[in-house]
Scaffold this active site. Sequence first.
Site, PDB file in Angstrom:
ATOM      1  N   ASN A  13       0.865  -1.061  -0.053  1.00  0.00           N
ATOM      2  CA  ASN A  13      -0.105  -0.097   0.153  1.00  0.00           C
ATOM      3  C   ASN A  13       0.709   1.195  -0.073  1.00  0.00           C
ATOM      4  OD1 ASN A  13       0.166  -1.479   2.551  1.00  0.00           O
ATOM      5  ND2 ASN A  13      -0.463   0.438   3.569  1.00  0.00           N
TER       6      ASN A  13
ATOM      7  N   GLN B  63      -4.808  -3.963  -2.755  1.00  0.00           N
ATOM      8  CA  GLN B  63      -4.282  -2.826  -3.464  1.00  0.00           C
ATOM      9  C   GLN B  63      -4.159  -2.958  -5.052  1.00  0.00           C
ATOM     10  OE1 GLN B  63      -3.880   0.346  -2.647  1.00  0.00           O
ATOM     11  NE2 GLN B  63      -4.022   0.146  -0.467  1.00  0.00           N
TER      12      GLN B  63
ATOM     13  N   ALA C 229     -13.643  -3.184  -1.381  1.00  0.00           N
ATOM     14  CA  ALA C 229     -14.258  -2.369  -2.613  1.00  0.00           C
ATOM     15  C   ALA C 229     -13.761  -0.991  -2.692  1.00  0.00           C
ATOM     16  CB  ALA C 229     -16.047  -2.501  -2.362  1.00  0.00           C
ATOM     17  N   HIS C 230     -13.455  -0.551  -1.369  1.00  0.00           N
ATOM     18  CA  HIS C 230     -13.371   1.006  -1.469  1.00  0.00           C
ATOM     19  C   HIS C 230     -11.934   1.593  -2.062  1.00  0.00           C
ATOM     20  CE1 HIS C 230     -10.489   1.845   2.198  1.00  0.00           C
ATOM     21  NE2 HIS C 230     -10.817   0.460   2.516  1.00  0.00           N
TER      22      HIS C 230
ATOM     23  N   THR D 171     -26.875 -10.755   8.473  1.00  0.00           N
ATOM     24  CA  THR D 171     -27.518 -10.201   7.118  1.00  0.00           C
ATOM     25  C   THR D 171     -26.422  -9.491   6.330  1.00  0.00           C
ATOM     26  OG1 THR D 171     -29.720 -10.115   8.151  1.00  0.00           O
ATOM     27  CG2 THR D 171     -29.427  -9.204   6.224  1.00  0.00           C
TER      28      THR D 171
ATOM     29  N   CYS E 120      -4.291   4.299   7.223  1.00  0.00           N
ATOM     30  CA  CYS E 120      -4.738   3.545   8.306  1.00  0.00           C
ATOM     31  C   CYS E 120      -3.787   3.811   9.727  1.00  0.00           C
ATOM     32  CB  CYS E 120      -4.506   2.053   8.364  1.00  0.00           C
ATOM     33  SG  CYS E 120      -5.431   1.551   6.847  1.00  0.00           S
TER      34      CYS E 120
END
Length: 378
Positions: A150, A178, A199-200, A238, A323
């Site tokens: 990253n 990545q 996903a982000h 869920t 992060c």
Amino acid sequence: MSAPRAYLDWNATTPVLPAAIAAVSEALALTGNPSSIHAEGRAARALMEAARKDIARLVQASPENVFFTSGATEGINSILTLGLCATCGLDRAQTTRVLASATEHSAIFAAAPEAGVIPVDSNGILDLAALEAMLAEGGPALVAVQLANNETGVIQPIAEAARLVHAAGGALMVDAVQAPGKMAVDIGALGADVLIITAHKFGGPKGIGAMVFANGETRLERAFIRGGGQERGQRQGTENLSGIAGFAAAARAAAEVDFEAMRILRNGFEAGLRQLSNGVFIAGEAAPRLPNTSFFALPGLEAGKVVIASDLDGVAVSSGSACSSGKVGASKVLTAMGQGERAPKGAVRVSLGPRTTQGELDACLSTLSRQLARNNKA
Ligand code: PLP
């Protein structure tokens, strides 16, 4: 009118694609729970299973081997905390001894604090001989190696690592977070037992990811999140249907990205850095790297201050892993590469995306040039 901001921190997170926003909102309009048997439930289930196919295609896997999670951190914790199952020919003991490359994301070492650390060379590439020796000495292990770093964008020799790990009777978990949208990913060619994606990092929403297993036998020893048995027991509770729909839209778009166009822009940016100072240090420059990432230090400039000064000038960059942003200090990745002293004041990460423009990179070079000039005067 002020100039538009230049967002050059795509490795931290990406702008959500309009197609992903549309997919999220369409999914939010569905009423059903994917586990319900009535028409509403079946419509939700159909959307989820179509999405699973798109996400499987992104990494050349089979849809039935894709399990949704809340993101990469959850997938990593699930696997490293509980190990992989007995049916894949591994017993729990073999996947609870963890080895991890020295430049892994902090989630890996937080989930497996006792992990044996596999060194990397000065370019950030995994030391395969050291991995082989560690396996020979300690026996089979669950080995964690990221596909691409990253901070530096350095790409690891995953297929070679997989051969060593499998020859020793262990399993390989690959943090591929990545990679999608920046390079092609094929779980079979990599030889990974499980891939972690989120996903982000490629235009999808935050808080949705997946564990993707190589085959139908490899699974979690038991679910980390336990509840109503969803995701065939592997990740219960869920499902985040709207997130999954956005994830799939981003996966479809990732297939369209022109990696070479990004590489040309990134290489041009690095040529610009060299023009600013011939003392610039670019981490992992000699290694295979993602086409969108540049991690560099300019003489005299403190990375933390560069981030702030650039931000004031309308340019978003980072000083390493988002992060851990807020914690300014030496990059653990550069330290692991033995390159800490090439960047004594830290390194700056510029990471591009498919929508990055030359103008944004020019704005970044201009602010860096002004910062260098101010620093030289002081
Ligand atoms: N692994 C790598 C290489 C990352 O860059 C990140 C995010 O920065 C993660 C894992 C964690 O991903 P998530 O934000 O989905 O938990």
